[in-house]
Design a protein around this motif. Structure first.
Motif, PDB file in Angstrom:
ATOM      1  N   ILE A 116      33.610  -3.362  26.343  1.00 37.57           N
ATOM      2  CA  ILE A 116      32.883  -2.505  26.116  1.00 37.57           C
ATOM      3  C   ILE A 116      32.732  -2.552  24.323  1.00 37.57           C
ATOM      4  O   ILE A 116      31.582  -2.645  24.050  1.00 37.57           O
ATOM      5  CB  ILE A 116      33.489  -1.023  26.109  1.00 37.57           C
ATOM      6  CG1 ILE A 116      33.275  -0.658  27.737  1.00 37.57           C
ATOM      7  CG2 ILE A 116      32.600   0.085  25.284  1.00 37.57           C
ATOM      8  CD1 ILE A 116      34.144   0.628  28.007  1.00 37.57           C
ATOM      9  N   SER A 117      33.828  -2.662  23.560  1.00 38.97           N
ATOM     10  CA  SER A 117      33.730  -2.994  22.158  1.00 38.97           C
ATOM     11  C   SER A 117      33.040  -4.293  21.711  1.00 38.97           C
ATOM     12  O   SER A 117      32.300  -4.523  20.592  1.00 38.97           O
ATOM     13  CB  SER A 117      34.948  -2.787  21.517  1.00 38.97           C
ATOM     14  OG  SER A 117      35.917  -3.989  21.558  1.00 38.97           O
ATOM     15  N   GLN A 118      33.036  -5.515  22.442  1.00 38.62           N
ATOM     16  CA  GLN A 118      32.622  -6.679  22.252  1.00 38.62           C
ATOM     17  C   GLN A 118      31.191  -6.921  22.767  1.00 38.62           C
ATOM     18  O   GLN A 118      30.460  -7.659  22.243  1.00 38.62           O
ATOM     19  CB  GLN A 118      33.303  -7.780  22.566  1.00 38.62           C
ATOM     20  CG  GLN A 118      34.548  -7.947  21.755  1.00 38.62           C
ATOM     21  CD  GLN A 118      35.551  -9.077  22.338  1.00 38.62           C
ATOM     22  OE1 GLN A 118      35.362  -9.742  23.118  1.00 38.62           O
ATOM     23  NE2 GLN A 118      36.710  -9.099  21.407  1.00 38.62           N
ATOM     24  N   THR A 119      30.824  -6.244  23.982  1.00 38.20           N
ATOM     25  CA  THR A 119      29.647  -6.585  24.649  1.00 38.20           C
ATOM     26  C   THR A 119      28.953  -5.429  24.897  1.00 38.20           C
ATOM     27  O   THR A 119      27.600  -5.477  24.698  1.00 38.20           O
ATOM     28  CB  THR A 119      29.757  -7.246  25.946  1.00 38.20           C
ATOM     29  OG1 THR A 119      30.904  -8.469  25.888  1.00 38.20           O
ATOM     30  CG2 THR A 119      28.758  -7.766  26.778  1.00 38.20           C
ATOM     31  N   VAL A 120      29.156  -4.364  25.270  1.00 40.91           N
ATOM     32  CA  VAL A 120      28.477  -3.194  25.623  1.00 40.91           C
ATOM     33  C   VAL A 120      27.905  -2.553  24.422  1.00 40.91           C
ATOM     34  O   VAL A 120      26.959  -1.913  24.600  1.00 40.91           O
ATOM     35  CB  VAL A 120      29.136  -2.454  26.769  1.00 40.91           C
ATOM     36  CG1 VAL A 120      28.504  -1.152  27.188  1.00 40.91           C
ATOM     37  CG2 VAL A 120      29.634  -3.331  28.063  1.00 40.91           C
TER      38      VAL A 120
END
Length: 75
Positions: free
Chosen positions: A62-66
């Motif tokens: 979530i933190s890196q992609t979403v």
């Protein structure tokens, strides 16, 4: 809301709820965010479902992609 297994031991995610075209994710600070096919895309949502079920890697994904691709904040 199903409890997130947190197999790595340091996740910011505490729970999740999977629907056919979305996933709701609860974070440590009690906020629940709903991510949908419309907001994040089918590929991303399906990957989030896999990670949630596995109990590993969801918070990082979530933190890196979403990032901010949530549909709405539920709480």
């Amino acid at each position: 809301m199903k409890r997130y297994k947190n197999l790595e031991g340091h996740s910011g995610v505490t729970g999740y709820e999977i629907e056919p075209d979305s996933i709701a994710v609860q974070f440590n600070h009690s906020a629940v965010y709903r991510y949908t096919y419309n907001s994040a895309g089918k590929r991303i949502i399906e990957k989030m479902k896999q990670l949630a079920t596995a109990g590993k890697g969801l918070s990082t994904y979530i933190s890196q992609t979403v990032k901010q691709k949530f549909e709405d904040k539920l709480t």
